[in-house]
Scaffold this active site. Structure first.
Site, PDB file in Angstrom:
ATOM      1  NE  ARG A  45      -2.399   1.434   3.629  1.00 54.35           N
ATOM      2  CZ  ARG A  45      -3.055   1.282   4.783  1.00 54.35           C
ATOM      3  NH1 ARG A  45      -4.255   0.729   4.791  1.00 54.35           N
ATOM      4  NH2 ARG A  45      -2.540   1.669   5.912  1.00 54.35           N
ATOM      5  NE  ARG A 104      -0.048   2.218  10.771  1.00 51.29           N
ATOM      6  CZ  ARG A 104       0.125   2.138   9.441  1.00 51.29           C
ATOM      7  NH1 ARG A 104       1.320   2.320   8.918  1.00 51.29           N
ATOM      8  NH2 ARG A 104      -0.880   1.877   8.676  1.00 51.29           N
TER       9      ARG A 104
HETATM   10  P1  AMP Z   1      -5.892   4.386  10.264  1.00 50.55           P
HETATM   11  O1  AMP Z   1      -6.139   5.095   8.981  1.00 50.55           O
HETATM   12  O2  AMP Z   1      -7.154   3.939  10.930  1.00 50.55           O
HETATM   13  O3  AMP Z   1      -4.886   3.270  10.139  1.00 50.55           O
HETATM   14  O4  AMP Z   1      -5.237   5.460  11.269  1.00 50.55           O
HETATM   15  C1  AMP Z   1      -4.006   6.090  10.962  1.00 50.55           C
HETATM   16  C2  AMP Z   1      -3.396   6.678  12.238  1.00 50.55           C
HETATM   17  O5  AMP Z   1      -4.291   7.647  12.794  1.00 50.55           O
HETATM   18  C3  AMP Z   1      -3.161   5.679  13.371  1.00 50.55           C
HETATM   19  O6  AMP Z   1      -1.932   4.988  13.237  1.00 50.55           O
HETATM   20  C4  AMP Z   1      -3.169   6.603  14.577  1.00 50.55           C
HETATM   21  O7  AMP Z   1      -1.971   7.340  14.683  1.00 50.55           O
HETATM   22  C5  AMP Z   1      -4.281   7.579  14.215  1.00 50.55           C
HETATM   23  N1  AMP Z   1      -5.615   7.088  14.668  1.00 50.55           N
HETATM   24  C6  AMP Z   1      -6.688   6.764  13.892  1.00 50.55           C
HETATM   25  N2  AMP Z   1      -7.719   6.337  14.632  1.00 50.55           N
HETATM   26  C7  AMP Z   1      -7.292   6.382  15.923  1.00 50.55           C
HETATM   27  C8  AMP Z   1      -7.888   6.035  17.158  1.00 50.55           C
HETATM   28  N3  AMP Z   1      -9.138   5.550  17.240  1.00 50.55           N
HETATM   29  N4  AMP Z   1      -7.145   6.224  18.296  1.00 50.55           N
HETATM   30  C9  AMP Z   1      -5.897   6.713  18.241  1.00 50.55           C
HETATM   31  N5  AMP Z   1      -5.269   7.032  17.112  1.00 50.55           N
HETATM   32  C10 AMP Z   1      -5.947   6.868  15.944  1.00 50.55           C
END
Ligand code: AMP
Length: 189
Positions: free
Chosen positions: A130, A147
């Site tokens: 990706r 992550r």
């Molecule tokens: P994602 O697109 O869902 O993989 O989110 C990308 C990044 O945004 C994550 O690695 C976190 O740094 C932040 N993030 C998104 N959703 C959350 C959440 N519910 N709690 C904390 N950080 C978040």
């Protein structure tokens, strides 16, 4: 009848976003992705975006306080009344508890937590692919590994949280996008 207050849970790269988008088209309810909202805030240079950017680039979690506020605001909008697909929120137990409170005041309780199950080595490969296609700032190998660890430590306990509430449906996320969507459709019936 198909459930419409949904949560997609799963490690980074499991396909939550892709599956959520297909469900949006099928069920005509919005996808609520805190990751997408945070990336938009970073791009727009808002206060939230400025606070979140470095944390996101490292692959760490943005604070519960910020993320809960972002999610609550979005869930308060009119188009979420008829249902929603949460994607990437909640990611910690305090967020899950806050969500229970928000939904008790707003739409009504969650109806189903679909947990996408995939092997970790497969995930790292998918995320690095990706990175080549989308160029996301947090899809480098160091951030990807972090992550995964954050998922294991902070988010994986939510599987038990929703199992205890009788809401959990585990779905094998290995296979084509269509195959996985079909499995999800089945558990939502
Ligand atoms: P994602 O697109 O869902 O993989 O989110 C990308 C990044 O945004 C994550 O690695 C976190 O740094 C932040 N993030 C998104 N959703 C959350 C959440 N519910 N709690 C904390 N950080 C978040």
């Amino acid at each position: 009848m198909t459930a419409t207050r949904l949560l997609l849970l799963g490690p980074p790269g499991a396909g939550k976003g892709t599956q959520a988008k297909l469900l949006v088209a099928k069920l005509q309810i919005p996808q609520i992705s805190t990751g997408d909202m945070l990336r938009a805030a970073v791009a727009a240079g808002t206060e939230v975006g400025k606070k979140a950017k470095e944390t996101m680039d490292r692959g760490d979690l943005v604070s519960d306080e910020i993320v809960i506020a972002v999610a609550e605001e979005r869930l308060s909008q009119a188009d979420a009344r008829g249902g929603f697909i949460l994607d990437g929120f909640p990611r910690t137990t305090p967020q899950a508890e806050a969500l229970d409170g928000i939904l008790a005041r707003l739409e009504g309780p969650l109806e189903c937590c679909v947990a996408l199950v995939v092997d970790e080595d497969e995930l790292v490969g998918r995320l690095l692919k990706r990175a080549e296609i989308e160029g996301r700032a947090d899809d480098n190998e160091e951030s990807v590994r972090n992550r995964m660890k954050v998922y294991r430590d902070e988010t994986a306990p939510l599987v038990a949280y929703y199992r205890d509430q009788g809401l959990l449906a585990e779905v094998d996320a290995l296979g084509s996008v269509d195959e996985v969507q079909e499995r999800i459709a089945k558990v939502l019936q």
